[in-house]
Structure formats: structure tokens, C-alpha cells
Design a protein around this motif. Structure first.
Motif, PDB file in Angstrom:
ATOM      1  N   LEU A  40       5.131  -6.121   7.501  1.00 54.10           N
ATOM      2  CA  LEU A  40       6.522  -5.833   7.176  1.00 54.10           C
ATOM      3  C   LEU A  40       7.296  -5.433   8.434  1.00 54.10           C
ATOM      4  O   LEU A  40       6.825  -4.643   9.245  1.00 54.10           O
ATOM      5  N   THR A  41       8.487  -5.982   8.607  1.00 56.00           N
ATOM      6  CA  THR A  41       9.324  -5.670   9.767  1.00 56.00           C
ATOM      7  C   THR A  41      10.376  -4.635   9.394  1.00 56.00           C
ATOM      8  O   THR A  41      10.681  -4.421   8.210  1.00 56.00           O
ATOM      9  N   THR A  42      10.946  -4.000  10.406  1.00 54.66           N
ATOM     10  CA  THR A  42      11.999  -3.006  10.151  1.00 54.66           C
ATOM     11  C   THR A  42      13.205  -3.651   9.497  1.00 54.66           C
ATOM     12  O   THR A  42      13.867  -3.049   8.651  1.00 54.66           O
ATOM     13  N   GLY A  43      13.518  -4.885   9.867  1.00 50.31           N
ATOM     14  CA  GLY A  43      14.651  -5.579   9.277  1.00 50.31           C
ATOM     15  C   GLY A  43      14.465  -5.808   7.788  1.00 50.31           C
ATOM     16  O   GLY A  43      15.385  -5.583   6.992  1.00 50.31           O
ATOM     17  N   ALA A  47      16.345  -4.262   4.370  1.00 51.46           N
ATOM     18  CA  ALA A  47      16.832  -5.091   3.268  1.00 51.46           C
ATOM     19  C   ALA A  47      16.277  -4.603   1.934  1.00 51.46           C
ATOM     20  O   ALA A  47      16.981  -4.632   0.905  1.00 51.46           O
ATOM     21  N   LEU A  48      15.037  -4.133   1.927  1.00 53.28           N
ATOM     22  CA  LEU A  48      14.443  -3.608   0.699  1.00 53.28           C
ATOM     23  C   LEU A  48      15.202  -2.381   0.212  1.00 53.28           C
ATOM     24  O   LEU A  48      15.394  -2.192  -0.993  1.00 53.28           O
ATOM     25  N   ARG A  49      15.633  -1.548   1.142  1.00 49.63           N
ATOM     26  CA  ARG A  49      16.359  -0.332   0.769  1.00 49.63           C
ATOM     27  C   ARG A  49      17.686  -0.666   0.081  1.00 49.63           C
ATOM     28  O   ARG A  49      18.210   0.144  -0.684  1.00 49.63           O
ATOM     29  N   ASP A  50      18.208  -1.846   0.370  1.00 49.40           N
ATOM     30  CA  ASP A  50      19.490  -2.225  -0.210  1.00 49.40           C
ATOM     31  C   ASP A  50      19.355  -2.789  -1.626  1.00 49.40           C
ATOM     32  O   ASP A  50      20.364  -2.986  -2.309  1.00 49.40           O
ATOM     33  N   LEU A  51      18.114  -3.054  -2.055  1.00 46.17           N
ATOM     34  CA  LEU A  51      17.919  -3.576  -3.401  1.00 46.17           C
ATOM     35  C   LEU A  51      18.148  -2.467  -4.425  1.00 46.17           C
ATOM     36  O   LEU A  51      17.868  -1.293  -4.163  1.00 46.17           O
ATOM     37  N   PRO A  52      18.633  -2.813  -5.616  1.00 41.03           N
ATOM     38  CA  PRO A  52      18.971  -1.779  -6.604  1.00 41.03           C
ATOM     39  C   PRO A  52      17.756  -1.076  -7.201  1.00 41.03           C
ATOM     40  O   PRO A  52      17.849   0.085  -7.609  1.00 41.03           O
ATOM     41  N   ALA A  53      16.610  -1.753  -7.255  1.00 39.91           N
ATOM     42  CA  ALA A  53      15.433  -1.158  -7.885  1.00 39.91           C
ATOM     43  C   ALA A  53      14.692  -0.238  -6.912  1.00 39.91           C
ATOM     44  O   ALA A  53      14.846  -0.325  -5.694  1.00 39.91           O
ATOM     45  N   THR A  54      13.875   0.649  -7.471  1.00 40.47           N
ATOM     46  CA  THR A  54      13.078   1.589  -6.674  1.00 40.47           C
ATOM     47  C   THR A  54      11.712   0.991  -6.367  1.00 40.47           C
ATOM     48  O   THR A  54      10.988   0.579  -7.277  1.00 40.47           O
ATOM     49  N   SER A  55      11.356   0.958  -5.105  1.00 38.91           N
ATOM     50  CA  SER A  55      10.078   0.383  -4.688  1.00 38.91           C
ATOM     51  C   SER A  55       8.963   1.428  -4.745  1.00 38.91           C
ATOM     52  O   SER A  55       9.213   2.645  -4.693  1.00 38.91           O
ATOM     53  N   VAL A  56       7.725   0.932  -4.847  1.00 38.05           N
ATOM     54  CA  VAL A  56       6.554   1.791  -4.740  1.00 38.05           C
ATOM     55  C   VAL A  56       5.581   1.162  -3.744  1.00 38.05           C
ATOM     56  O   VAL A  56       5.680  -0.033  -3.433  1.00 38.05           O
ATOM     57  N   PHE A  87       9.785   3.827   8.975  1.00 37.66           N
ATOM     58  CA  PHE A  87       8.877   2.697   9.143  1.00 37.66           C
ATOM     59  C   PHE A  87       7.498   3.188   9.575  1.00 37.66           C
ATOM     60  O   PHE A  87       6.471   2.711   9.079  1.00 37.66           O
ATOM     61  N   ALA A  88       7.459   4.154  10.496  1.00 34.28           N
ATOM     62  CA  ALA A  88       6.185   4.681  10.985  1.00 34.28           C
ATOM     63  C   ALA A  88       5.408   5.354   9.856  1.00 34.28           C
ATOM     64  O   ALA A  88       4.184   5.198   9.754  1.00 34.28           O
ATOM     65  N   TRP A  89       6.109   6.105   9.007  1.00 37.75           N
ATOM     66  CA  TRP A  89       5.432   6.764   7.885  1.00 37.75           C
ATOM     67  C   TRP A  89       4.848   5.736   6.929  1.00 37.75           C
ATOM     68  O   TRP A  89       3.703   5.864   6.479  1.00 37.75           O
ATOM     69  N   LEU A  90       5.612   4.707   6.632  1.00 42.22           N
ATOM     70  CA  LEU A  90       5.146   3.666   5.725  1.00 42.22           C
ATOM     71  C   LEU A  90       3.892   3.003   6.279  1.00 42.22           C
ATOM     72  O   LEU A  90       2.904   2.800   5.552  1.00 42.22           O
ATOM     73  N   ARG A  91       3.918   2.699   7.561  1.00 45.75           N
ATOM     74  CA  ARG A  91       2.749   2.062   8.182  1.00 45.75           C
ATOM     75  C   ARG A  91       1.536   2.998   8.140  1.00 45.75           C
ATOM     76  O   ARG A  91       0.402   2.552   7.947  1.00 45.75           O
TER      77      ARG A  91
END
Length: 362
Positions: A40-43, A47-56, A87-91
Motif C-alpha cells: 500500500l502506498t501513501t497516495g 484515497a482510502l481515507r476519503d471513502l465514506p465507509a470505515t476501514s478495518v 502510514f508508519a503505524w499501519l505498516r
């Protein structure tokens, strides 16, 4: 006639997409967007953050155990993605390389209840792509429209589950004479799976009598040991000792399966080696990465033997699980032939772990 990809071919395309960092869509009653965390890239994260649904974040129960995250879904955990995540935390959730330096990543809130089949498929997809088994999973309202608008590969959940739970049929591609140091009477058979995965090989030595148990070695590819002479394992010595024994008696079959690192791939195997340098044994390292002790499918070996006309073997192995697998897959193991070679001061602990935790007879 439709010349487009079928479900197996779309699955192969999805694996390639995930390896390149491109998300895929899994459709069904609860469609989702899947992004492999390793690529997964930072870009795309933005884009995922802009989606209306909540990711897990979907991770295996093995990785969740290391992170002290409750795996309410049994074999996996769904970690809620904090609004302030980096991004670092996610990784760091997916990659254990810095766990000892930053052990506290929580508190981690894990979801419970609700459908998880798509999350499980996302993890399996990442594994089959030889990536870290962790994914960002985001619900989608209009999955077909979203996939079309973003030119994303779409997989049916039902078809994906079926294909990921079964091994792909192997097809014989070619065979040719291959004189070897141990025997000039060698032949190499190449087998290719229908799902576009790695090819597997059979090296046949001599004119083997198909009516008698054949001396057979079921060997998993090991780039570091087989080719580079690594002292961290006993794979290279086992490979050469097996071929030598076959050459000495004038016949045998060596199955060379491309299941590097107990089925997790070379990159993840090197990650496991790095964890071993931190003090973890082989099994512990695999678990911290999110994998099981052994992710290989030895049934591939029985498939190849049957296609070559063999029904009974004298199996060169120290691993009782290989014997059990052969028997369960319809290949008679007339004898287990020990293959205890390759011990040295660098792999003493590795061999001890194989005996203690994996049941190898050393």
C-alpha cells in the motif's frame, strides 16, 4: 465465445495487482475493497481515507497474538483503523521487524460480530501472493460501479473461496533428458498449475520400475540452502544427499516444489531470518509474521507422482507429516528412509526446533 478471463484467471490477476499495490474488489453480500498493507502506498492510503465507509485491518490470529489484539473471529482479527493513524503505524501492524523497538501499538480496538468471509479471503489472497498476511478492508456500497470507475479487478467471494481452498491442477509441460553429476540417466519434468502460480519439477533418475516403491525425495525449494550453501538450514545437504543416494542405486525421483520458506516465499523467509536474529526460533518467527508453522501443501507431490505413474514410494524424509500426507493422498509409503545430514554450529537451534516443535525425527 467469451475470450475474457475466467474466475481462476481473475484470481491470478488479483494476486499480481496486490503485489504491485493495486487494490482489488471482492463482491458478494457484503462487498469490500482490499489493499495489501505491504504494498500500500501513501497516495492510496489517502484515497482510502476519503471513502465514506470505515476501514478495518484484517490480520491473522497468529499476528494478533503478538499484538495482544483479541481475535474474536477465531482465525483472524479485525482491527478498527484509528482516525489519526499514520502510514508508519499501519505498516507496523503488518510488519513485525520493529516490534521489539516499538512494542506498544495500541490500545487496539477489534471488531466482533458480522460477516468476515471477505476479510478471510483478503488474508488468503495476500498469502497466496507471497505478501505479509495483512490487508486494509473497506466496505463498498456500489462495488461494481466503484471497480469500473477505478479499473479494478473484481472477484466473486464464492468463487474466490472455492479456488483458494483447493490446489490448482498441475499440467505436464515438457520433459527432457538431463545428465547429472550423480547420474547421466536423468530426466527433468516440468509441471505448471492452471492458476498461474509457480511451476514445480520432478527429476527422474534411471529407468524406474513403476510397479515397485521408488526412492523419492519431496524437496521444497530453498534458494539460500540449495544454491547459496547457507549454513542456517540443512536443505542443501539434504538435496545433494538425496540425489547421491538415487544415483548410487541407479533410480529415483526427486520432486522439487517451489514452496520457499515453508510456503511463505523468499522475502517473508528473510523476514523470519531477521526475527531469528532478534532471538526468536523458526516457528515463533513465522507466527509473529502472521503465518502458521508450515504453509506448504505437500499434496502437490502426490499429484505429480500420480501423473508420472507412481503409486508407491520409499520416502527420503525426517518429517512424519510428509508420510501422513502421502498416505492420505493415495500414495503408499512402503518405507521412510532417514535423511539426517547438514548439521553445523549455525543451525543447531534450527534443527532442535524442527525436532521439538515440528516433530522431525532427527
Amino acid at each position: 465465445m467469451n475470450i475474457g478471463p475466467d474466475s481462476v484467471e481473475r484470481l491470478a490477476r488479483a494476486r499480481a495487482d496486490l503485489r504491485m499495490g493495486v487494490p482489488v474488489v471482492i463482491t458478494g453480500d457484503h462487498p469490500v475493497l482490499v489493499c495489501a498493507i505491504e504494498t500500500l502506498t501513501t497516495g492510496r492510503l489517502t484515497a482510502l481515507r476519503d471513502l465514506p465507509a470505515t476501514s478495518v485491518i484484517a490480520i491473522t490470529a497468529r499476528r494478533a497474538e503478538t499484538l495482544k489484539a483479541p481475535a474474536y473471529d477465531g482465525d483472524l482479527a479485525r482491527i478498527a483503523l484509528p482516525t489519526d493513524h499514520t502510514f508508519a503505524w499501519l505498516r507496523s501492524i503488518a510488519d513485525p521487524s520493529a516490534d521489539l523497538m516499538t512494542p506498544l501499538k495500541g490500545p487496539l480496538k477489534c471488531e466482533r460480530g458480522g460477516p468476515v468471509d471477505a476479510h478471510r479471503a483478503a488474508i488468503q489472497l495476500a498469502k497466496s501472493a507471497r505478501l505479509l498476511p495483512a490487508a486494509v478492508v473497506t466496505p463498498l456500497e456500489n462495488a461494481a460501479g466503484f471497480a469500473k470507475a477505478n479499473d479494478l479487478t473484481t472477484l466473486s467471494l464464492a468463487e474466490t473461496q472455492a479456488h483458494l481452498s483447493e490446489r490448482s491442477p498441475l499440467r505436464a509441460v515438457v520433459r527432457a533428458r538431463l545428465p547429472l553429476e550423480v547420474s547421466e540417466a536423468g530426466q527433468l519434468h516440468v509441471f505448471r498449475p492452471d492458476d498461474g502460480g509457480e511451476e514445480h519439477y520432478a527429476i527422474e533418475i534411471g529407468q524406474v520400475d513403476r510397479s515397485q516403491p521408488v526412492l523419492t525425495r519431496l524437496h521444497s525449494a530453498c534458494f539460500t540452502g540449495d544454491l547459496m550453501g547457507s549454513l542456517k538450514c540443512d536443505c542443501g545437504p539434504q538435496l545433494r544427499a538425496a540425489l547421491t543416494q538415487m544415483g548410487a542405486i541407479g533410480q529415483g525421483v526427486l520432486l522439487y516444489l517451489n514452496q520457499e520458506g515453508r510456503g511463505i516465499g523468499l522475502a517473508n523467509k528473510m523476514r523470519a531470518y531477521s526475527l531469528q536474529d532478534q532471538g526468536f526460533d523458526t516457528v515463533e518467527a513465522n507466527h509473529r509474521l502472521g503465518f502458521e508453522d508450515d504453509e506448504r501443501d505437500f499434496r502437490l507431490g502426490s499429484d505429480i507422482l500420480k501423473s508420472l505413474g507412481f503409486g508407491s514410494v520409499r520416502l527420503l524424509t525426517n518429517n512424519p507429516k510428509k508420510v501422513e500426507m502421502m498416505q492420505a493422498s493415495g500414495i503408499t509409503v512402503a518405507e521412510r528412509v532417514p535423511l539426517v545430514v547438514g548439521g553445523n554450529r549455525h543451525n543447531t537451534a534450527y534443527l532442535a526446533t524442527k525436532a521439538r516443535k515440528s516433530g522431525h525425527l532427527l
